[in-house]
Design an enzyme around this catalytic site. Structure first.
Site, PDB file in Angstrom:
ATOM      1  N   ASP A  12       0.840  -1.202   0.000  1.00  0.00           N
ATOM      2  CA  ASP A  12       0.000   0.000   0.000  1.00  0.00           C
ATOM      3  C   ASP A  12       0.877   1.254   0.000  1.00  0.00           C
ATOM      4  O   ASP A  12       1.713   1.431   0.904  1.00  0.00           O
ATOM      5  CB  ASP A  12      -0.896   0.042   1.251  1.00  0.00           C
ATOM      6  CG  ASP A  12      -2.083  -0.911   1.169  1.00  0.00           C
ATOM      7  OD1 ASP A  12      -2.276  -1.562   0.124  1.00  0.00           O
ATOM      8  OD2 ASP A  12      -2.821  -0.992   2.169  1.00  0.00           O
ATOM      9  N   ASN A 179     -20.315  -4.007   1.974  1.00  0.00           N
ATOM     10  CA  ASN A 179     -20.639  -2.676   2.472  1.00  0.00           C
ATOM     11  C   ASN A 179     -21.792  -2.134   1.617  1.00  0.00           C
ATOM     12  O   ASN A 179     -22.337  -2.849   0.760  1.00  0.00           O
ATOM     13  CB  ASN A 179     -19.404  -1.762   2.491  1.00  0.00           C
ATOM     14  CG  ASN A 179     -18.880  -1.448   1.086  1.00  0.00           C
ATOM     15  OD1 ASN A 179     -19.567  -1.685   0.076  1.00  0.00           O
ATOM     16  ND2 ASN A 179     -17.680  -0.913   1.014  1.00  0.00           N
ATOM     17  N   GLY A 213     -20.966   1.795   7.829  1.00  0.00           N
ATOM     18  CA  GLY A 213     -20.155   2.926   8.278  1.00  0.00           C
ATOM     19  C   GLY A 213     -20.693   3.513   9.564  1.00  0.00           C
ATOM     20  O   GLY A 213     -20.905   2.790  10.549  1.00  0.00           O
ATOM     21  N   GLY A 242     -13.334  -2.424   7.016  1.00  0.00           N
ATOM     22  CA  GLY A 242     -14.142  -3.566   6.597  1.00  0.00           C
ATOM     23  C   GLY A 242     -13.395  -4.885   6.774  1.00  0.00           C
ATOM     24  O   GLY A 242     -14.003  -5.914   7.088  1.00  0.00           O
ATOM     25  N   ASP A 243     -12.091  -4.860   6.568  1.00  0.00           N
ATOM     26  CA  ASP A 243     -11.289  -6.083   6.718  1.00  0.00           C
ATOM     27  C   ASP A 243     -11.240  -6.514   8.187  1.00  0.00           C
ATOM     28  O   ASP A 243     -11.346  -7.703   8.506  1.00  0.00           O
ATOM     29  CB  ASP A 243      -9.867  -5.851   6.199  1.00  0.00           C
ATOM     30  CG  ASP A 243      -9.872  -5.416   4.742  1.00  0.00           C
ATOM     31  OD1 ASP A 243     -10.783  -5.840   4.005  1.00  0.00           O
ATOM     32  OD2 ASP A 243      -8.979  -4.643   4.356  1.00  0.00           O
ATOM     33  N   GLY A 278      -3.252   3.467   8.858  1.00  0.00           N
ATOM     34  CA  GLY A 278      -2.735   2.239   8.282  1.00  0.00           C
ATOM     35  C   GLY A 278      -3.811   1.209   8.015  1.00  0.00           C
ATOM     36  O   GLY A 278      -4.986   1.402   8.359  1.00  0.00           O
TER      37      GLY A 278
HETATM   38  O1  RIB Z   1      -9.417  -2.744   2.418  1.00  0.00           O
HETATM   39  C1  RIB Z   1      -8.244  -2.006   2.381  1.00  0.00           C
HETATM   40  C2  RIB Z   1      -7.294  -2.586   1.363  1.00  0.00           C
HETATM   41  O2  RIB Z   1      -7.848  -2.464   0.073  1.00  0.00           O
HETATM   42  C3  RIB Z   1      -5.951  -1.882   1.267  1.00  0.00           C
HETATM   43  O3  RIB Z   1      -5.014  -2.410   2.172  1.00  0.00           O
HETATM   44  C4  RIB Z   1      -5.590  -2.026  -0.190  1.00  0.00           C
HETATM   45  O4  RIB Z   1      -4.464  -2.808  -0.420  1.00  0.00           O
HETATM   46  C5  RIB Z   1      -6.816  -2.589  -0.873  1.00  0.00           C
HETATM   47  O5  RIB Z   1      -6.695  -3.935  -1.136  1.00  0.00           O
END
Ligand code: RIB
Length: 293
Positions: A12, A179, A213, A242-243, A278
Site C-alpha cells: 500500500d 458494504n 459505516g 471492513g477487513d 494504516g
Molecule cells: O481494504 C483495504 C485494502 O484495500 C488496502 O489495504 C488495499 O491494499 C486494498 O486492497
C-alpha cells in the site's frame, strides 16, 4: 476454528491529502507511507489477532517478501504464500483530511492464482474447515465451487464491487459480507433494508452481513434480522475497517455466537481500526477489543 484465506497481498502506497485528486488536477501529497495491505492480508491479520488459526493462501512477487514476513509476525501460517516471477499487487491509497480513502489497485501476483494452486491448497484442509475470500484475486469462482464440493463453509467479503462479481455462485456461501456500495451493486437497490431483504431472499442459506459505516452494521439470514449501531470514535483512517470487521465477525460466528454478538464484536474492532492510521497495522488485538465492549 481453522480458516484458509485465499487473499490478496498488496504493497500500500498511502498518500495523505487534503482532498482526493480531481480529474485534470496535479497535486502534491502531504506525506507518503509504504505499508502492508491487501484486503486478503488485512483479513488474515484480523483473524489471527482475533484468535483464529489462520492460513493465508496467495501469491507475491520478490519485492513483496515483507508482506509474508508481516503475516508470519501476526501468527498467520504462510506455507501457502508463494513467491512468483512478476510484480506484487499494490494499491495507491489517498486518505483525505476526514479519514476517508480512495483506492487504485494493481492486481500483480494476486491475479496469478490458478485452479491447480487452489486444488493443492484445499487438499490440505477438510470439511470442518472454513474458506475465506475476497474479490481481489483470480480464481474466485473456482475457490467457491471447490470449497462447496468439499463440504467446507465459505465466507466471502465481496469487495471491491465490480463486474467480476456477476455470475458467481454466491448461493453456495455460508456468509456474504458487503458494504453499502457492494450491497447495492449486488442487490440492484440502495436502501439498507432493501439490500438485506433482496440478498437474503436470493441466497436463503447464506448469512448476509451489511456494514453501514457510521450507521453501524446489520445482518440477515432468511427472515431473521439483526442490527447494531456504530461505536463513537474519532476517525483517522478508514482503510481496512471492513477487513477488521470481517475477521472479527467470523471469529464470533465460527464459535457459534448469535448474529448480534458477532456484529457487536466486529463493530467494536473496526471502531478501533479507524481510530488509527494504516491498514494491517491498524487491526487491534482481541483483548483490546474485548476491553471496549
Ligand atoms: O481494504 C483495504 C485494502 O484495500 C488496502 O489495504 C488495499 O491494499 C486494498 O486492497
Amino acid at each position: 476454528m481453522r480458516v484458509v484465506n485465499f487473499g490478496s497481498l498488496n504493497i500500500d502506497y498511502v498518500y495523505r491529502v487534503d482532498h482526493f485528486v480531481q480529474p485534470g488536477e496535479t497535486m502534491s501529497a502531504q506525506s507518503l507511507q509504504i505499508q502492508c495491505g491487501g484486503k486478503g492480508l488485512n483479513q488474515s491479520v484480523a483473524l489471527a489477532r482475533a484468535g483464529v488459526e489462520t492460513w493465508h493462501a496467495g501469491r507475491i512477487g520478490p519485492e513483496g517478501r515483507f508482506l509474508k514476513e508481516t503475516l508470519d509476525r501476526a501468527g498467520v501460517h504462510t506455507r501457502f504464500v508463494e513467491e512468483t516471477a512478476g510484480s506484487t499487487g499494490h494499491a495507491i491509497i489517498q486518505v483525505d483530511s476526514t479519514g476517508q480513502n480512495s483506492i487504485l489497485l494493481h492486481d500483480g501476483a494476486n491475479g496469478r492464482l490458478t485452479p491447480d494452486f487452489v486444488t493443492a491448497v484445499l487438499d490440505q484442509f477438510s470439511a470442518g474447515d472454513t474458506v475465506l475470500l475476497q474479490n481481489e484475486t483470480s480464481c474466485v469462482e473456482e475457490i467457491i465451487r471447490q470449497a462447496a464440493r468439499r463440504g467446507m463453509r465459505t465466507a466471502m467479503n465481496a469487495a471491491p464491487a465490480n463486474e467480476k462479481l456477476e455470475g458467481l455462485p454466491l448461493e453456495a456461501l455460508s456468509w456474504l459480507l458487503v458494504n453499502e456500495v457492494e450491497g447495492a451493486f449486488l442487490a440492484g437497490t440502495e436502501a439498507p433494508e432493501a439490500i438485506l431483504d433482496t440478498l437474503a431472499a436470493r441466497y436463503p442459506e447464506t448469512t448476509v452481513v451489511l456494514t453501514l459505516g457510521e450507521q453501524g452494521a446489520a445482518a440477515a439470514r432468511g427472515t431473521q434480522r439483526a442490527r447494531v449501531p456504530a461505536r463513537e470514535t474519532a476517525v483517522v483512517d478508514t482503510t481496512a475497517a471492513g477487513d477488521t470487521f470481517t475477521g472479527y465477525f467470523l471469529r464470533r460466528a465460527l464459535e457459534g455466537g448469535t448474529l448480534e454478538e458477532a456484529l457487536s464484536l466486529a463493530a467494536a474492532a473496526s471502531a478501533l481500526a479507524v481510530s488509527r492510521p494504516g491498514a494491517a497495522d491498524a487491526v487491534p488485538g482481541y483483548e483490546e477489543v474485548l476491553r471496549t465492549l
